[in-house]
Design a protein around this motif. Structure first.
Motif, short mmCIF file in Angstrom:
data_model
loop_
_atom_site.label_atom_id
_atom_site.label_comp_id
_atom_site.label_asym_id
_atom_site.label_seq_id
_atom_site.Cartn_x
_atom_site.Cartn_y
_atom_site.Cartn_z
N ASP A 70 4.81 -45.05 -15.80
CA ASP A 70 4.63 -43.84 -15.00
C ASP A 70 4.09 -42.71 -15.89
O ASP A 70 4.51 -41.55 -15.77
CB ASP A 70 5.92 -43.41 -14.31
N LEU A 71 3.15 -43.07 -16.77
CA LEU A 71 2.56 -42.11 -17.69
C LEU A 71 2.06 -40.89 -16.93
O LEU A 71 1.33 -41.01 -15.95
CB LEU A 71 1.39 -42.76 -18.43
N GLY A 72 2.47 -39.71 -17.39
CA GLY A 72 2.17 -38.45 -16.71
C GLY A 72 3.42 -37.84 -16.10
O GLY A 72 3.43 -36.66 -15.78
N ASN A 73 4.47 -38.65 -15.97
CA ASN A 73 5.75 -38.19 -15.43
C ASN A 73 6.62 -37.73 -16.60
O ASN A 73 7.52 -38.43 -17.05
CB ASN A 73 6.43 -39.31 -14.64
N GLY A 74 6.32 -36.53 -17.10
CA GLY A 74 7.05 -36.00 -18.24
C GLY A 74 6.44 -36.43 -19.56
O GLY A 74 5.52 -37.25 -19.60
N PRO A 75 6.97 -35.89 -20.66
CA PRO A 75 6.41 -36.20 -21.99
C PRO A 75 6.62 -37.66 -22.37
O PRO A 75 7.73 -38.19 -22.25
CB PRO A 75 7.21 -35.28 -22.93
N MET A 76 5.57 -38.32 -22.80
CA MET A 76 5.65 -39.69 -23.30
C MET A 76 4.35 -40.00 -24.03
O MET A 76 3.34 -39.32 -23.80
CB MET A 76 5.93 -40.70 -22.19
N PRO A 77 4.36 -40.99 -24.89
CA PRO A 77 3.13 -41.29 -25.65
C PRO A 77 2.04 -41.84 -24.75
O PRO A 77 2.31 -42.58 -23.80
CB PRO A 77 3.60 -42.34 -26.66
N VAL A 78 0.80 -41.47 -25.04
CA VAL A 78 -0.35 -42.04 -24.35
C VAL A 78 -0.73 -43.30 -25.12
O VAL A 78 -1.56 -43.28 -26.03
CB VAL A 78 -1.52 -41.04 -24.28
N GLY A 79 -0.10 -44.38 -24.78
CA GLY A 79 -0.20 -45.65 -25.49
C GLY A 79 1.04 -46.45 -25.21
O GLY A 79 1.74 -46.20 -24.21
N LEU A 80 1.35 -47.40 -26.06
CA LEU A 80 2.57 -48.18 -25.87
C LEU A 80 3.79 -47.28 -26.02
O LEU A 80 3.87 -46.47 -26.95
CB LEU A 80 2.62 -49.32 -26.88
N ASN A 81 4.75 -47.43 -25.10
CA ASN A 81 5.93 -46.56 -25.07
C ASN A 81 7.14 -47.31 -25.62
O ASN A 81 7.69 -48.18 -24.94
CB ASN A 81 6.19 -46.10 -23.63
N PRO A 82 7.59 -46.99 -26.84
CA PRO A 82 8.74 -47.71 -27.41
C PRO A 82 10.01 -47.60 -26.57
O PRO A 82 10.81 -48.53 -26.53
CB PRO A 82 8.92 -47.04 -28.78
N ARG A 83 10.19 -46.47 -25.87
CA ARG A 83 11.39 -46.32 -25.04
C ARG A 83 11.37 -47.30 -23.88
O ARG A 83 12.41 -47.85 -23.50
CB ARG A 83 11.51 -44.89 -24.51
#
Length: 319
Positions: free
Chosen positions: A249-262
């Motif tokens: 759900d990239l764009g839904n709050g701060p997160m890396p633009v790429g693979l998401n470790p979380r």
């Protein structure tokens, strides 16, 4: 320079050759590896994030990331149709959300202009689905968020599914609120944009879902009770043979633009190992022209941890 390598073609591990050509590094399938040194590690193509919103983020960091494909699930189709390839990453999209009049996310300030179509009847649904398909959409996104406003009636949602099927384009649904995940799948949605997080599904419901629909994970966007519910649902869904797809759900709050470790960590918490994670991440075939191979130094097919993957470089062939 040419070296022998074990690579994942998207479905199976195979042997091939990596060569350094003028256009960059290329994985050559079914090539003769006799007498060649072997790369110490394995290769896949870039990963797939099955749930992003590109209009809500700076897309520049996609260049050099571990992603090879993204699926945008809610945006202006006229904008998304211009983004077929972004920094070497393939862009697939659903186009605008289809929602009832006044339904989610028509009242959300974050929703880009042109990203919502309010559907009153079957004729409006037909027009919207044709518009999305002609723009290049490969999914139809339906919003069914009972927690935030009206949702489609069973009759209209079933008609939307039927219209989309007549155009050979599947439905992915945002299902939120008590009973919605069960309802949208019962009415024909083939994919849920989020693993169910509003309620803990029964084991019988989980089994039915596993036989009928795939779930896009998006676990890390949740917190507290919703996070625990989603993790438990995914754990049992996967055990029942269900298909889980990596999505942030990239764009839904701060997160890396790429693979998401979380997100990877949440999937591990739900019981998925390295092999399961690679299935969820759906790497593109690294033999495809223009793909950017990912290298897992020192790994085997059984120990290919996605978080250790990085772009293959010419120096790796000389090590």
């Amino acid at each position: 320079m040419r070296v022998a390598v074990t690579y994942l073609d998207g479905e199976e591990w195979r042997d091939g050759v990596v060569a350094h050509a003028a256009s960059g590094l290329r994985v050559i399938p079914e090539a003769d590896t006799t007498g060649l040194p072997r790369l110490d590690g394995v290769i896949t193509g870039g990963f797939t994030d099955h749930h992003v919103h590109l209009q809500l983020v700076d897309i520049a960091p996609l260049a050099g990331s571990a992603l090879g494909r993204v699926v945008d699930l809610g945006g202006d189709p006229s904008v998304l149709s211009e983004l077929r390839i972004v920094e070497g990453v393939e862009v697939l999209f659903a186009g605008a959300f289809l929602t009832p009049r006044g339904g989610y996310p028509s009242d959300r300030s974050w929703a880009p202009a042109g990203s919502v179509r309010e559907i009153a009847d079957e004729d409006a649904a037909e027009r919207a689905i044709v518009e999305m398909k002609e723009s290049g959409a490969v999914r139809i996104k339906v919003a069914s968020n009972r927690a935030a406003g009206p949702v489609f009636s069973d009759t209209l949602l079933r008609a939307i599914v039927s219209i989309a099927a007549s155009h050979r384009i599947p439905i992915v649904a945002h299902a939120e609120g008590p009973g919605e995940a069960q309802r949208v799948v019962r009415l024909g949605a083939e994919r849920l944009a989020h693993a169910p997080f509003s309620e803990r599904l029964t084991d019988a419901e989980i089994s039915g879902q596993a036989a009928s629909a795939a779930w896009i994970s998006t676990l890390a966007v949740h917190a507290d009770e919703a996070y625990g519910i989603a993790i438990d649902n995914v754990r049992r869904f996967r055990s029942a043979g269900g298909t889980v797809l990596y999505g942030t759900d990239l764009g839904n709050g701060p997160m890396p633009v790429g693979l998401n470790p979380r997100e990877i960590g949440a999937l591990r918490e739900a019981g998925l190992d390295d092999a399961d994670l690679l299935q969820c991440l759906a790497p593109v075939d690294p033999t495809t022209a223009g793909s950017h191979p990912l290298f897992y130094p020192g790994a085997t097919p059984d120990t290919a941890d996605p978080l250790l993957a990085r772009l293959l470089t010419p120096a790796d062939l000389e090590a």
